[in-house]
Write an enzyme that holds these catalytic residues in place. Sequence first.
Site, short mmCIF file in Angstrom:
data_model
loop_
_atom_site.label_atom_id
_atom_site.label_comp_id
_atom_site.label_asym_id
_atom_site.label_seq_id
_atom_site.Cartn_x
_atom_site.Cartn_y
_atom_site.Cartn_z
N SER A 116 36.21 32.70 39.39
CA SER A 116 36.87 32.07 40.53
C SER A 116 35.82 31.58 41.50
O SER A 116 34.72 32.15 41.59
CB SER A 116 37.79 33.08 41.23
OG SER A 116 38.27 32.57 42.46
N TYR B 94 40.73 41.31 45.60
CA TYR B 94 40.54 40.31 44.55
C TYR B 94 39.15 39.67 44.65
O TYR B 94 38.44 39.55 43.65
CB TYR B 94 41.62 39.24 44.66
CG TYR B 94 41.50 38.12 43.66
CD1 TYR B 94 42.00 38.25 42.38
CD2 TYR B 94 40.89 36.91 44.01
CE1 TYR B 94 41.90 37.22 41.46
CE2 TYR B 94 40.79 35.87 43.10
CZ TYR B 94 41.29 36.03 41.83
OH TYR B 94 41.17 35.00 40.92
#
Length: 331
Positions: free
Chosen positions: A137, A150
């Site tokens: 990500s 996260y």
Amino acid sequence: MGVVVVTGASGGVGRASARAFAARGDRVALLARGEAGLRSASREVEQAGGRALPLEVDVADFAAVDRAASRVEAELGPVEVWVNTAFSGVFAPFDEVSPEEYRRVTEVTYLGFVHGTRAALDRMKPRDRGVIVQAGSALAYRGIPLQSAYCGSKHAIQGFTESLRCELLHDSSGVRVTMVQLPGMNTPQFDWVLSRLPRRARPVAPIYQPEVAARAIVHAAGHPRRREYWVGGSTVATLLGDKVAPGLLDRYLARTGYRSQQGERRRDPDRPANLWSPADEHRDFGAHGRFDRTATRRAVQPWASRHHGLLGAVGAVGAGLLGAALARARH
């Protein structure tokens, strides 16, 4: 036609990736927790031209992942590609996330990748071949508010993968590991990740369809010598902008990060959350989220990943523009 394992395969990027590999005629093992999601994903793999092996697995449990890997090799053959995409998260300020919730996110989102990678390596290294693809990500490089667990896990995956890559190079191993760094995706996560936000969670724009990520993952599996691939074209300037003007992006995100991750409608307090149990146990959510009208099916990847020199020059210019824009936003 090879054997591919995809974790988190019942929805989102994992599901789109399973379909993309199936379209090549691959035999695809689908690892996830939700029975309904797995059942539908398996049907889609078969319809796309592949062979499916759905396996209910919680990636936080290494023994379960290892057993699944053994079953894959027994029923489909030697694993050639292992794709880690499974994750969970909590949308909330850090001090509103309990230690138990934080641990669970870390176990699924970070250790799930570690467990999958270990299961793959234990089988690939003796054969001296195979590819491991980590779905990363942009948040592996730049943390944002309301997703600290996260972001922390994605940062950890980045460091873990870099370390492992060095070890494989030291050993002159034929096993390759690469990462595909993703932007905001139109996946069901925003309807099933645990949230304490007042309004419905949404990805930060620009939003891409999961098929864009799936194409990048399949490409990376076929060209694993590059250390990482980027999906989406706006990330480089943002990251360099943080280096050019340290702290400025922190202040900008402090002002905009809460609003940009929430829609207009109030959050339904009774909606499912998949942190402790699968949200798709009895209902199939599919690969797409609720942002089909605004998500794009096109991205500059893999072109951008093959032209890092030019992209770096463009990014340097973009960084300056970003710094100026953020400075204006501050006043």
